[in-house]
Write a protein that holds these residues in place. Sequence first.
Motif, PDB file in Angstrom:
ATOM      1  N   GLY A 315       0.779  -1.229   0.000  1.00 37.74           N
ATOM      2  CA  GLY A 315       0.000   0.000   0.000  1.00 37.74           C
ATOM      3  C   GLY A 315       0.805   1.271   0.000  1.00 37.74           C
ATOM      4  N   LYS A 316       2.126   1.180  -0.011  1.00 34.61           N
ATOM      5  CA  LYS A 316       2.959   2.375   0.052  1.00 34.61           C
ATOM      6  C   LYS A 316       3.791   2.541  -1.216  1.00 34.61           C
ATOM      7  CE  LYS A 316       3.518   2.411   5.094  1.00 34.61           C
ATOM      8  NZ  LYS A 316       4.504   2.436   6.215  1.00 34.61           N
ATOM      9  N   PRO A 317       4.001   3.785  -1.636  1.00 32.32           N
ATOM     10  CA  PRO A 317       4.876   3.996  -2.788  1.00 32.32           C
ATOM     11  C   PRO A 317       6.269   3.439  -2.522  1.00 32.32           C
ATOM     12  CG  PRO A 317       3.645   5.995  -2.293  1.00 32.32           C
ATOM     13  CD  PRO A 317       3.409   5.045  -1.153  1.00 32.32           C
ATOM     14  N   ALA A 318       6.850   2.851  -3.559  1.00 28.38           N
ATOM     15  CA  ALA A 318       8.206   2.318  -3.435  1.00 28.38           C
ATOM     16  C   ALA A 318       9.221   3.441  -3.568  1.00 28.38           C
ATOM     17  CB  ALA A 318       8.446   1.255  -4.498  1.00 28.38           C
ATOM     18  N   GLN A 319      10.322   3.299  -2.889  1.00 30.32           N
ATOM     19  CA  GLN A 319      11.454   4.221  -2.999  1.00 30.32           C
ATOM     20  C   GLN A 319      12.536   3.463  -3.772  1.00 30.32           C
ATOM     21  OE1 GLN A 319      11.555   7.301  -2.491  1.00 30.32           O
ATOM     22  NE2 GLN A 319      13.274   8.062  -1.300  1.00 30.32           N
ATOM     23  N   VAL A 320      12.713   3.822  -5.040  1.00 23.78           N
ATOM     24  CA  VAL A 320      13.508   3.001  -5.937  1.00 23.78           C
ATOM     25  C   VAL A 320      14.822   3.691  -6.280  1.00 23.78           C
ATOM     26  CG1 VAL A 320      13.539   1.781  -8.156  1.00 23.78           C
ATOM     27  CG2 VAL A 320      11.370   2.082  -6.924  1.00 23.78           C
ATOM     28  N   CYS A 321      15.896   2.923  -6.253  1.00 21.79           N
ATOM     29  CA  CYS A 321      17.174   3.389  -6.782  1.00 21.79           C
ATOM     30  C   CYS A 321      17.857   2.229  -7.492  1.00 21.79           C
ATOM     31  CB  CYS A 321      18.069   3.974  -5.681  1.00 21.79           C
ATOM     32  SG  CYS A 321      18.541   2.819  -4.376  1.00 21.79           S
ATOM     33  N   ARG A 322      18.839   2.549  -8.326  1.00 20.78           N
ATOM     34  CA  ARG A 322      19.519   1.536  -9.135  1.00 20.78           C
ATOM     35  C   ARG A 322      20.754   1.034  -8.389  1.00 20.78           C
ATOM     36  NH1 ARG A 322      18.478   1.004 -14.069  1.00 20.78           N
ATOM     37  NH2 ARG A 322      17.822   3.167 -14.262  1.00 20.78           N
ATOM     38  N   MET A 323      20.814  -0.263  -8.146  1.00 18.89           N
ATOM     39  CA  MET A 323      21.881  -0.822  -7.340  1.00 18.89           C
ATOM     40  C   MET A 323      23.176  -1.008  -8.127  1.00 18.89           C
ATOM     41  SD  MET A 323      19.782  -3.488  -4.884  1.00 18.89           S
ATOM     42  CE  MET A 323      21.073  -3.500  -3.655  1.00 18.89           C
ATOM     43  N   HIS A 324      23.065  -1.399  -9.404  1.00 17.57           N
ATOM     44  CA  HIS A 324      24.256  -1.641 -10.218  1.00 17.57           C
ATOM     45  C   HIS A 324      24.107  -0.917 -11.557  1.00 17.57           C
ATOM     46  CE1 HIS A 324      25.750  -4.662  -7.426  1.00 17.57           C
ATOM     47  NE2 HIS A 324      24.540  -5.182  -7.410  1.00 17.57           N
ATOM     48  N   PRO A 325      24.561   0.322 -11.656  1.00 21.33           N
ATOM     49  CA  PRO A 325      24.455   1.056 -12.922  1.00 21.33           C
ATOM     50  C   PRO A 325      25.073   0.270 -14.071  1.00 21.33           C
ATOM     51  CG  PRO A 325      25.138   2.521 -11.157  1.00 21.33           C
ATOM     52  CD  PRO A 325      25.177   1.136 -10.589  1.00 21.33           C
ATOM     53  N   GLU A 326      24.377   0.281 -15.215  1.00 23.21           N
ATOM     54  CA  GLU A 326      24.758  -0.458 -16.421  1.00 23.21           C
ATOM     55  C   GLU A 326      24.900  -1.958 -16.150  1.00 23.21           C
ATOM     56  OE1 GLU A 326      27.094   2.331 -15.640  1.00 23.21           O
ATOM     57  OE2 GLU A 326      25.406   3.491 -16.454  1.00 23.21           O
ATOM     58  N   GLY A 327      24.350  -2.438 -15.048  1.00 21.04           N
ATOM     59  CA  GLY A 327      24.410  -3.869 -14.747  1.00 21.04           C
ATOM     60  C   GLY A 327      25.788  -4.369 -14.379  1.00 21.04           C
ATOM     61  N   ASP A 328      26.667  -3.484 -13.922  1.00 16.62           N
ATOM     62  CA  ASP A 328      28.028  -3.874 -13.549  1.00 16.62           C
ATOM     63  C   ASP A 328      28.004  -4.518 -12.171  1.00 16.62           C
ATOM     64  OD1 ASP A 328      30.690  -4.094 -12.779  1.00 16.62           O
ATOM     65  OD2 ASP A 328      31.279  -2.179 -13.670  1.00 16.62           O
ATOM     66  N   SER A 329      28.223  -5.819 -12.111  1.00 17.38           N
ATOM     67  CA  SER A 329      28.136  -6.565 -10.860  1.00 17.38           C
ATOM     68  C   SER A 329      29.255  -6.251  -9.885  1.00 17.38           C
ATOM     69  CB  SER A 329      28.167  -8.074 -11.157  1.00 17.38           C
ATOM     70  OG  SER A 329      27.168  -8.438 -12.074  1.00 17.38           O
ATOM     71  N   ALA A 330      30.332  -5.640 -10.367  1.00 16.76           N
ATOM     72  CA  ALA A 330      31.478  -5.356  -9.502  1.00 16.76           C
ATOM     73  C   ALA A 330      31.413  -3.976  -8.868  1.00 16.76           C
ATOM     74  CB  ALA A 330      32.780  -5.496 -10.296  1.00 16.76           C
ATOM     75  N   THR A 331      30.448  -3.169  -9.279  1.00 17.33           N
ATOM     76  CA  THR A 331      30.327  -1.824  -8.731  1.00 17.33           C
ATOM     77  C   THR A 331      28.898  -1.584  -8.256  1.00 17.33           C
ATOM     78  OG1 THR A 331      29.751  -0.818 -10.863  1.00 17.33           O
ATOM     79  CG2 THR A 331      32.097  -0.981 -10.323  1.00 17.33           C
ATOM     80  N   GLY A 332      28.699  -0.472  -7.598  1.00 18.36           N
ATOM     81  CA  GLY A 332      27.359  -0.115  -7.154  1.00 18.36           C
ATOM     82  C   GLY A 332      27.125  -0.434  -5.691  1.00 18.36           C
TER      83      GLY A 332
END
Length: 486
Positions: A315-332
């Motif tokens: 029932g609550k709006p999600a607070q969304v951010c991107r964990m791995h920019p460009e899908g780079d698994s080694a960063t973020g």
Amino acid sequence: MSHRPFMLLPVAIGAMGLMACPAKTLVEPVQPLPPTSVGDSAASSCPADPSWLTSSTLPGEVPGNQSICNFQQFMWQSMLALVQPASGDPTRLQFETWMPSYGIFIKDGTPTPWGQEPPNSCSSIQKAASIAGTTPSKPPRVYSDITKQAGADQPLIDLKGEFVYYGMSVNQSIYNMLTSCQLYMANCAGPLKPGNKGIDLISKYPNLALPNTAVELKTSWMVLDGSGFNPDLFYVVPGIIQYKGGPCRQVNLGLVGMHIVAKTPNFPAMIWATFEHRNNAPDCSNTSAAPPLGGSWNFFNPNCTNCTTNTYQPGKPAQVCRMHPEGDSATGTFPDGNDCKANPNQFACQDKTRAMLAQSSEAINAINSSVQSLIQANPTLINKVWANYELVGNVWTVGGTLPPYLQAQQGALSAANTSMETFVQNGVAAVSNPYNCMSCHNMQGPTNSQNLPPVGLSHLFDNVQMPGGCENGSLPTTCNPYLSNP
């Protein structure tokens, strides 16, 4: 998604999104791991071709020497082809003529013929409105009642409390295969639908595969009515949405995400790319950043001081951010801080993998910039809205390896769409990294010792409803062209 008298664009998937996966071990081929092309000419320059801006021709294969950049070029060319006016009907875009999943997987009868509009639970309401003379000037182009994301099985709620809606569609190549093989019927689909009984496709048809021209789409849409967002920043269509069999609502929908999954002769495990609206969400590592298109973030509220990011709360709006920019698994951003400094032995943290990931990210950023510049600089292009979208991830297997186990994967190993995989950016349990579409679209069979045939890479078959079919224990003879080695 062909539309008469109402244009209903299928809105999004199980097919390209992450699906909840059981903890199984893939049956991997007993062969050396293929080399990755870390030393290729991936990314210092990854230009788009100006001809893509007006071409409706989908590429049939990754171009050039199949460098990392070539895969990003393949997918941006595909994206721009899909948003060209449809042949014979310039009021629609090409992807809006493809068949939605609900036109194929029905409870009884036969799939909707290609080129015709499939019925939906709001069709009678639309017809009644037309008879009464109350049809709006712009007929709906999207119908969706799908609100739960794949993998998490939870909805994404936007900042004004509306659900994001999803749909899935396929091109005619896939449609022809599914109908020819009667894979819309439970007995023919067999183990392609988890827990389903039926014919033994695993032993009888181990090479059953989608055709080499197969393309699946998943789209995500945000309700723009009364939102305060600038509609000029989105590709906007009138749509019909419905929640849990409730009333049908006609609204304006803004496109916020698109998965494109394409099979080619050289890549039987398919190429999995995802695009997003550029204002969807900031990087988790830089939540103070301003939206690149101005205005507000679509799914992030900078004024919320006690919001937990990427966590579903009913029932609550999600607070969304991107964990791995460009899908780079080694960063973020990593769950529990388990980054490469804390755990340098992770696959994503190995030098060779990190070099490949860096090339992939550089190529994605380079081609996004190239496409956006070309669109803005083209004086004859009427609709420049596509400059407001960007490629955020793309993953494939080296040498077309099947099954697509992790060590054979290349590209954005943690590719995720913030509007479609909001809550599983580090895996279903939020502890797995890398994690991407292939983590679940992986041919896992009903037991640890079995792989599905290659057609099982798609999760279209989760939608099978119709019983029966293939009563003699075999697929129909019309399926024979799809039974050769992929």
